[in-house]
Design an enzyme around this catalytic site. Structure first.
Site, PDB file in Angstrom:
ATOM      1  N   ASP A   1       0.849  -1.293  -0.052  1.00 38.24           N
ATOM      2  CA  ASP A   1       0.017  -0.094   0.019  1.00 38.24           C
ATOM      3  C   ASP A   1       0.898   1.247   0.034  1.00 38.24           C
ATOM      4  OD1 ASP A   1      -2.082   1.779   0.476  1.00 38.24           O
ATOM      5  OD2 ASP A   1      -2.623   1.062   2.343  1.00 38.24           O
TER       6      ASP A   1
ATOM      7  N   VAL B   1      -9.255  -4.151  -0.043  1.00 34.43           N
ATOM      8  CA  VAL B   1      -9.531  -5.323  -0.717  1.00 34.43           C
ATOM      9  C   VAL B   1      -9.633  -6.295   0.344  1.00 34.43           C
ATOM     10  CG1 VAL B   1      -9.198  -4.568  -2.995  1.00 34.43           C
ATOM     11  CG2 VAL B   1      -7.179  -5.399  -1.496  1.00 34.43           C
TER      12      VAL B   1
HETATM   13  P1  5GP Z   1       2.079  -0.703   3.729  1.00 34.59           P
HETATM   14  O1  5GP Z   1       3.022  -0.653   4.675  1.00 34.59           O
HETATM   15  O2  5GP Z   1       2.470  -0.708   2.432  1.00 34.59           O
HETATM   16  O3  5GP Z   1       1.291   0.616   3.753  1.00 34.59           O
HETATM   17  O4  5GP Z   1       0.789  -1.633   3.998  1.00 34.59           O
HETATM   18  C1  5GP Z   1       0.997  -2.819   3.812  1.00 34.59           C
HETATM   19  C2  5GP Z   1       0.184  -3.678   4.804  1.00 34.59           C
HETATM   20  O5  5GP Z   1      -1.229  -2.980   4.963  1.00 34.59           O
HETATM   21  C3  5GP Z   1      -0.282  -5.153   3.951  1.00 34.59           C
HETATM   22  O6  5GP Z   1       0.680  -5.932   4.508  1.00 34.59           O
HETATM   23  C4  5GP Z   1      -1.705  -5.246   4.818  1.00 34.59           C
HETATM   24  O7  5GP Z   1      -1.417  -6.006   5.803  1.00 34.59           O
HETATM   25  C5  5GP Z   1      -2.158  -3.818   4.892  1.00 34.59           C
HETATM   26  N1  5GP Z   1      -3.225  -3.407   3.929  1.00 34.59           N
HETATM   27  C6  5GP Z   1      -2.986  -2.322   3.149  1.00 34.59           C
HETATM   28  N2  5GP Z   1      -4.126  -2.088   2.375  1.00 34.59           N
HETATM   29  C7  5GP Z   1      -4.987  -3.084   2.560  1.00 34.59           C
HETATM   30  C8  5GP Z   1      -5.971  -3.687   1.893  1.00 34.59           C
HETATM   31  O8  5GP Z   1      -6.738  -2.988   0.944  1.00 34.59           O
HETATM   32  N3  5GP Z   1      -6.836  -4.781   2.393  1.00 34.59           N
HETATM   33  C9  5GP Z   1      -6.345  -5.420   3.402  1.00 34.59           C
HETATM   34  N4  5GP Z   1      -6.902  -6.609   3.923  1.00 34.59           N
HETATM   35  N5  5GP Z   1      -5.130  -5.095   4.168  1.00 34.59           N
HETATM   36  C10 5GP Z   1      -4.320  -4.025   3.315  1.00 34.59           C
END
Ligand code: 5GP
Length: 175
Positions: A101, A151
């Protein structure tokens, strides 16, 4: 609550996972072994399917992280809550994520695992919210680029629900 709307069907996931496994098998064909590091909990189904389709020797490890939150606002800081159980020194490591994300989680994991002197380190994620990126991370193997929406399914949850849906769905906040 109605079932989440389908964003990526079960058939499309299966076909893409097969393509990714074929590409990874080709790229690591001359290596003795690959260490797949699945990021819990979200990657467990993707990792299970991907690892079973590889045609190269593989070793499975898991790691778990959590994001620091200030109230309901995610700060971007990441904390390790469970480590791998075997040394990765001198190994070819492939981090397997469910979704990237902002990029903070993967950035943290790459830095942390790199400091342990693996022979190589690459990243594989099923999903990437391209427009949500805050830190640039190199994604070597990508399943699907998606929009900036929450999602669920195929391992991903909303408040621990919907992880075992066979497809990737979108939660409609108005439902
Ligand atoms: P980042 O550190 O890249 O912002 O986030 C990564 C983590 O956020 C992912 O491993 C996941 O656990 C969570 N995450 C981000 N977007 C989503 C989403 O749309 N759905 C779900 N279920 N988890 C998400």
């Amino acid at each position: 609550m109605p079932n989440p709307k389908t964003l990526i069907s079960e058939e499309d996931i299966k076909a893409r996972v097969e393509e990714l496994a074929a590409q990874i098998s080709l790229d690591y064909a001359d290596k003795e072994e690959i260490v797949l590091v699945g990021v819990l909990k979200g990657s467990f189904i993707f990792l299970a399917d991907l690892s079973r389709r590889l045609s190269i020797p593989r070793h499975i490890e898991f790691i778990a992280v959590s994001s620091y939150e200030h109230g309901s606002v995610r700060s971007g800081a990441v904390r390790l809550v469970m480590d791998v159980r075997r040394s990765i020194e001198g190994k070819h490591v492939l981090i397997v994520e469910d979704i990237v994300d902002t990029g903070h989680t993967l950035h943290y994991l790459i830095d942390m695992l790199k400091s342990r002197n693996p022979a190589s380190i690459r990243t594989c994620t099923l999903l990437h919210k391209e427009h949500a990126t805050e830190v640039d991370v190199k994604i070597d193997y990508l399943g699907f680029a998606i929009g900036d929406e929450w999602v669920v399914g195929y391992g991903l949850d909303y408040d621990e629900k919907d992880r075992t849906l066979p497809y990737i769905g979108v939660i409609n906040p108005d439902d």
